[in-house]
Design a protein around this motif. Sequence first.
Motif, PDB file in Angstrom:
ATOM      1  N   LYS A  86      19.548   2.928   1.550  1.00  0.00           N
ATOM      2  CA  LYS A  86      20.437   1.759   1.585  1.00  0.00           C
ATOM      3  C   LYS A  86      19.793   0.496   1.752  1.00  0.00           C
ATOM      4  O   LYS A  86      18.692   0.295   2.321  1.00  0.00           O
ATOM      5  N   GLN A  87      20.381  -0.469   0.828  1.00  0.00           N
ATOM      6  CA  GLN A  87      19.660  -2.006   0.827  1.00  0.00           C
ATOM      7  C   GLN A  87      19.464  -2.461   2.266  1.00  0.00           C
ATOM      8  O   GLN A  87      20.423  -2.295   3.125  1.00  0.00           O
TER       9      GLN A  87
ATOM     10  N   THR B  21      -3.708  12.306  14.363  1.00  0.00           N
ATOM     11  CA  THR B  21      -4.374  10.736  14.093  1.00  0.00           C
ATOM     12  C   THR B  21      -4.380  10.347  12.840  1.00  0.00           C
ATOM     13  O   THR B  21      -4.355  11.049  11.797  1.00  0.00           O
ATOM     14  N   LEU B  22      -4.326   9.051  12.599  1.00  0.00           N
ATOM     15  CA  LEU B  22      -4.140   8.468  10.759  1.00  0.00           C
ATOM     16  C   LEU B  22      -5.659   8.667  10.203  1.00  0.00           C
ATOM     17  O   LEU B  22      -5.400   8.794   9.041  1.00  0.00           O
ATOM     18  N   GLY B  23      -6.743   8.217  10.715  1.00  0.00           N
ATOM     19  CA  GLY B  23      -7.842   8.230  10.258  1.00  0.00           C
ATOM     20  C   GLY B  23      -8.166   6.758   9.525  1.00  0.00           C
ATOM     21  O   GLY B  23      -7.536   5.906   9.872  1.00  0.00           O
ATOM     22  N   SER B  24      -8.852   6.586   8.592  1.00  0.00           N
ATOM     23  CA  SER B  24      -9.386   5.388   7.989  1.00  0.00           C
ATOM     24  C   SER B  24      -8.994   5.325   6.530  1.00  0.00           C
ATOM     25  O   SER B  24      -8.537   5.924   5.923  1.00  0.00           O
ATOM     26  N   GLY B  25      -9.712   4.206   5.738  1.00  0.00           N
ATOM     27  CA  GLY B  25      -9.708   3.918   4.453  1.00  0.00           C
ATOM     28  C   GLY B  25      -8.317   3.556   3.891  1.00  0.00           C
ATOM     29  O   GLY B  25      -7.712   2.512   4.898  1.00  0.00           O
ATOM     30  N   ASN B  26      -7.645   4.442   3.195  1.00  0.00           N
ATOM     31  CA  ASN B  26      -6.319   3.947   2.610  1.00  0.00           C
ATOM     32  C   ASN B  26      -5.270   4.569   3.331  1.00  0.00           C
ATOM     33  O   ASN B  26      -4.114   4.456   3.072  1.00  0.00           O
ATOM     34  N   HIS B  27      -5.338   5.096   4.452  1.00  0.00           N
ATOM     35  CA  HIS B  27      -4.497   5.707   5.279  1.00  0.00           C
ATOM     36  C   HIS B  27      -3.685   4.689   6.144  1.00  0.00           C
ATOM     37  O   HIS B  27      -4.221   3.754   6.401  1.00  0.00           O
ATOM     38  N   TYR B  28      -2.436   5.014   6.365  1.00  0.00           N
ATOM     39  CA  TYR B  28      -1.619   3.873   7.057  1.00  0.00           C
ATOM     40  C   TYR B  28      -0.280   4.512   7.620  1.00  0.00           C
ATOM     41  O   TYR B  28       0.110   5.550   7.325  1.00  0.00           O
ATOM     42  N   LEU B  29       0.336   3.721   8.233  1.00  0.00           N
ATOM     43  CA  LEU B  29       1.762   4.085   9.030  1.00  0.00           C
ATOM     44  C   LEU B  29       2.409   2.688   8.688  1.00  0.00           C
ATOM     45  O   LEU B  29       2.118   1.655   9.087  1.00  0.00           O
ATOM     46  N   GLU B  30       3.508   2.846   7.903  1.00  0.00           N
ATOM     47  CA  GLU B  30       4.201   1.360   7.566  1.00  0.00           C
ATOM     48  C   GLU B  30       5.806   1.611   8.177  1.00  0.00           C
ATOM     49  O   GLU B  30       6.340   2.548   7.792  1.00  0.00           O
ATOM     50  N   VAL B  31       6.199   0.576   8.631  1.00  0.00           N
ATOM     51  CA  VAL B  31       7.512   0.233   8.754  1.00  0.00           C
ATOM     52  C   VAL B  31       8.134  -0.509   7.622  1.00  0.00           C
ATOM     53  O   VAL B  31       7.578  -1.627   7.459  1.00  0.00           O
ATOM     54  N   GLN B  32       9.110  -0.033   6.826  1.00  0.00           N
ATOM     55  CA  GLN B  32       9.310  -0.719   5.528  1.00  0.00           C
ATOM     56  C   GLN B  32      10.908  -0.970   5.462  1.00  0.00           C
ATOM     57  O   GLN B  32      11.710  -0.144   5.891  1.00  0.00           O
TER      58      GLN B  32
ATOM     59  N   SER C  83      18.592  -1.270  10.402  1.00  0.00           N
ATOM     60  CA  SER C  83      18.687  -2.519   9.286  1.00  0.00           C
ATOM     61  C   SER C  83      17.490  -3.470   9.725  1.00  0.00           C
ATOM     62  O   SER C  83      16.866  -3.363  10.852  1.00  0.00           O
ATOM     63  N   VAL C  84      17.293  -4.404   8.632  1.00  0.00           N
ATOM     64  CA  VAL C  84      16.180  -5.379   8.965  1.00  0.00           C
ATOM     65  C   VAL C  84      16.494  -6.028  10.213  1.00  0.00           C
ATOM     66  O   VAL C  84      15.538  -6.499  10.952  1.00  0.00           O
TER      67      VAL C  84
END
Length: 476
Positions: free
Chosen positions: A225-226, A197-208, A108-109
């Motif tokens: 789930k909420q 590897t992630l690379g650059s530009g619009n690539h990303y890794l997000e915790v959401q 959870s958050v």
Amino acid sequence: MDPARFTRVDSTTWRVEPSGTMRVPVIIYADENLIRDMDDKVFEQAVNVARLPGIVQASYVMPDAHWGYGFPIGGVAAFDPDRDGVISAGGVGFDISCGVRTMLTGLSVADILPVQKQLADSLFRQIPAGVGSESAITLDAAEMEAMLSQGAHWAVARGWGEMRDFERIEEQGRMAGARPDCVSDRAKERQRREMGTLGSGNHYLEVQAVAEIFDTATAGIFGLKQDEIVVTIHCGSRGLGHQIGTEFLKEMVVTAAEAGIDLPDRELACAPINSEVGQRYLGAMRAAINCALANREILGHYVRRIFAHFFPNNELRLLFDVSHNTCKVERHLVDGKWRDLFVHRKGATRAFGPDHESLPAALRSVGQPVLIGGSMGTGSYVLVGAATSETKAFSSACHGAGRALSRHAALKQWSGRKIVDDLASQGILIRSPSTRGVAEEAPGAYKDVGAVVAAAEHAGLARRVARLRPLVCIKG
């Protein structure tokens, strides 16, 4: 673009009738504001795609479309090999199999907030990101061949990933028909130290965090789930895919001329599907798809390892992994007959609806998860393929927010350092090796992702399931 240039079919469908050398119409899915904000180049490029040999049904444009190389980004087109159809490297793009993987954490958050900063720092420290980023993995010639042939299966066999992931990955983690022998030594050399590897530009890794649920029943089947946490990874085939695109585009200019194809734009360089060059490109492109699938599997393994440090009894399960920049042989219903078509999706995602045979049993009743990336400050969406998407655009949908401004224009307007500080004040932690890269990817440089997915839903391409808001973003 001026909407007066099109015939309005309904509030989110616009049509350009064939004229001159166009073989099929252009169909654009967007609301009036989105189509007004599209660059005129999108219209020009979509019309040019409609002129290519063997194109079937229409040249389609997604709601997030913007100007690309040859094809618009957000373009979908299918070609019939039995009707002189072509394969176009520009219709796939340079970042072959750039795609998105979303993983469920069950956290959870409230679980994340006490360790948010430490988690952000650990992810940034342990996952290579940025231009020219390299990992500790080095591939010799034999391992390179195996990776290009086996995709995510290669990664799992070497301890990077889990076998249970395969059923939740496009092509079950391995693209058939790959030909590593069609990949140049230069492309292989560029990839030798870039796995994981992630690379650059619009690539990303997000915790959401799951911020809003639109479809409770489908969200339940997806495991969303909420206020629960997911991790999303966006990247592709790195230097290898770019090199393949560069090399074959040059070769296809010559091949197209030899085949008597009158290119309306040199950037639309293509080859007949059944030609020697066309078959070599397909073999190389499929190898690049395997590279991207393996790369995202390795990155997913790294994320699991890092989360296990903070949450020892936690397991991350894969929701789905799907590519954006590909050409796939798919069976589609055209004029009442099933035909095997070569479907180009450039900056567009596959969006199979309910009961599609390729989907795992747990998802088949509702359809394929469609993962839509937003920008650092605005959030992302999970959609589900709609039953109507097959007839609308060969079961395709938008893939993200879509750029509203070029990277050069973004640099003139925003400071990377200020963006990082502003987002931190909103509870979003950005980690990047480049403040310039952050400025290029400023939230304001993108279209309104909420408007994009609403248009996709209204057009019958996919339905909204959940909105995700970022807590941590690792940017290249």
